[in-house]
Enzyme design. Structure first.
Site, PDB file in Angstrom:
ATOM      1  N   SER A 132      12.404  89.070 -15.704  1.00 28.41           N
ATOM      2  CA  SER A 132      11.193  88.261 -15.405  1.00 28.41           C
ATOM      3  C   SER A 132      11.454  87.034 -14.567  1.00 28.41           C
ATOM      4  O   SER A 132      10.793  86.027 -14.674  1.00 28.41           O
ATOM      5  CB  SER A 132      10.481  87.876 -16.686  1.00 28.41           C
TER       6      SER A 132
ATOM      7  N   ASP B 167       4.655  87.964   9.227  1.00 32.02           N
ATOM      8  CA  ASP B 167       5.635  87.124   8.536  1.00 32.02           C
ATOM      9  C   ASP B 167       6.592  88.016   7.742  1.00 32.02           C
ATOM     10  O   ASP B 167       6.175  88.812   6.902  1.00 32.02           O
ATOM     11  CB  ASP B 167       4.885  86.159   7.606  1.00 32.02           C
TER      12      ASP B 167
ATOM     13  N   HIS C  77       6.566  82.853  10.055  1.00 34.70           N
ATOM     14  CA  HIS C  77       6.766  82.189   8.762  1.00 34.70           C
ATOM     15  C   HIS C  77       6.691  80.673   8.873  1.00 34.70           C
ATOM     16  O   HIS C  77       6.683  79.983   7.854  1.00 34.70           O
ATOM     17  CB  HIS C  77       8.119  82.598   8.179  1.00 34.70           C
TER      18      HIS C  77
END
Length: 420
Positions: A228, A291, A384
């Site tokens: 996680s 991007d 980006h």
């Protein structure tokens, strides 16, 4: 630091040429010294040739970036120094006059006039750019978020100057946080408060990918994972609040990310969606055109990385739409090479004409033009940069309302908004 139960960590610094050659022909990943994992028998999809090939490419690119770390850093330093010579000496032509008179001023990195590479790429500092964008306008918070993200690249004195002279806001904190992996203070965070329009609004902004920082790019390319956990700071900041600071989470109004890489697996995404819904936290993930960073690390049957929530996708005409996933979800796709190059050509052309229909504030300088020329070889690199996401916030034409299922509202440029 508590070690998670399950993890798979790749350290390119430990990988030798022989290790990389063996990686292509042998599937015993857990026996490689550059692999640290708690999983005794790695899943077949990682040990198959496709998985090993992706790991091979990731390690090789990261090793190249590590080799180029100092030259790249020096190039960024030299370019930043040269770009700030005019502002330090009162203009480009005064540089030579000051040299003759013996009054030449060397740029000082902590000066309120010293702008970063990103600051020179996009010199916009006003929040509205004459568009009268105020609190209550649907564009206000995304614009404030991306402008704060862009500002987080600057030194503290310049940040204070912009906040006080242009935004009428306060700087509550400027932090350089330690990175346990490379033992450096490479994570920069600013905390600002709107003192005029909405004093209860606090913005926590995380600096994203520095174009001349090899470690930042290695992070975007790293395939390591923990149970996680992942690599995008704003959403991970929110995840930490969910685990440890429930009271503060109740004050969290929203999370806005711009060009965010994938930060975890499907289980992480489901956990985040449930908690964001439980605490009524908005999550908006913006992606501009080609991007490359939001398309890293790979999302396929081999790797575990997944985006979650909807994607507010904007093309190179600043036409926005809501998608479950950005088009061409994995950057390295042979079928998208020609379309991406053609789009890079259009973005180069657009850079010369955008000021004609949007106003002189959108005029692009020679430095950004140089990066757009590089994009003809590496499409998606300048996509980006913060200037594109500032334009997305100002010009992006998105649907008026985003469905709740997709509106689960900061490298890579990340912002969290708190209610005081």
């Amino acid at each position: 630091m508590v070690q998670p139960e399950n993890y798979f960590v790749l350290d390119p610094r430990e990988a030798t040429v022989m290790d990389l050659m063996r990686l292509l022909f042998y599937s015993d990943l857990e026996n490689r010294k550059f692999v640290d994992t708690s999983v005794e028998n790695l899943e077949n999809r990682l040990c198959e040739f496709r998985g090993r090939w992706i790991i091979f490419v990731s390690i090789v690119v990261q090793k190249l970036l590590i080799i180029l770390r100092k030259p790249l850093s020096f190039l960024g330093f030299a370019l930043g120094f040269w770009l700030n010579l005019p502002s330090s000496n009162g203009g480009f032509f005064k540089i030579f006059l000051n040299l003759v008179k013996g009054r030449f001023i060397w740029p000082e990195k902590t000066s309120a006039t010293f702008a970063s590479i990103n600051g020179n790429l996009d010199q916009k500092v006003e929040l509205g750019l004459g568009r009268s964008i105020k609190i209550g306008d649907e564009r206000y918070k995304p614009l404030l978020s991306i402008m704060a993200s862009k500002l987080s690249y600057e030194n503290e004195n310049l940040i204070r100057s912009v906040l006080q002279d242009h935004w009428q806001m306060d700087l509550l904190g400027f932090y350089s946080c330690p990175n346990d992996y490379d033992q450096t203070r490479s994570t920069e965070v600013i905390v600002i408060r709107d003192t005029k329009e909405n004093p209860n609004l606090i913005v926590v902004s995380f600096r994203g990918t520095d174009p001349f920082n090899a470690d930042d790019w290695c992070t975007d390319l790293d395939l390591s994972w923990y149970t996680s956990l992942g690599g995008a700071l704003a959403i991970l900041f929110t995840a930490v609040l969910m685990m440890h600071e429930k009271e503060m989470l109740e004050r969290l109004e929203g999370v806005y990310t711009f060009g965010q890489p994938r930060v975890g697996n499907e289980d992480f995404g489901n956990y985040m969606k449930d908690k964001l819904k439980e605490f009524d936290v908005k999550y908006k993930r913006y992606v501009y055109c080609n991007d490359m960073v939001p398309r890293l690390p790979f999302d396929d049957k081999t790797l575990m990385f997944k985006h979650f929530g909807g994607c507010l996708y904007c093309n190179s005409f600043y036409k926005g739409k809501v998608e479950e996933e950005e088009p061409n979800k994995n950057y390295f796709n042979i079928f998208w090479v020609i379309p991406k190059i053609l789009n890079a050509v259009w973005e180069l052309i657009r850079s010369f004409i955008i000021s004609c229909w949007q106003g002189r504030e959108y005029r692009e300088g020679w430095l950004l033009t140089c990066f757009r020329l590089v994009a003809l070889l590496i499409p998606g690199l300048p996509a980006h940069f913060p200037n594109e996401y500032v334009n997305v916030a100002l010009l992006g034409n998105f649907p008026p309302q985003v469905p709740d299922s997709q509106n689960l509202h900061d490298d890579d440029l990340n912002v969290s908004l708190l209610r005081n």
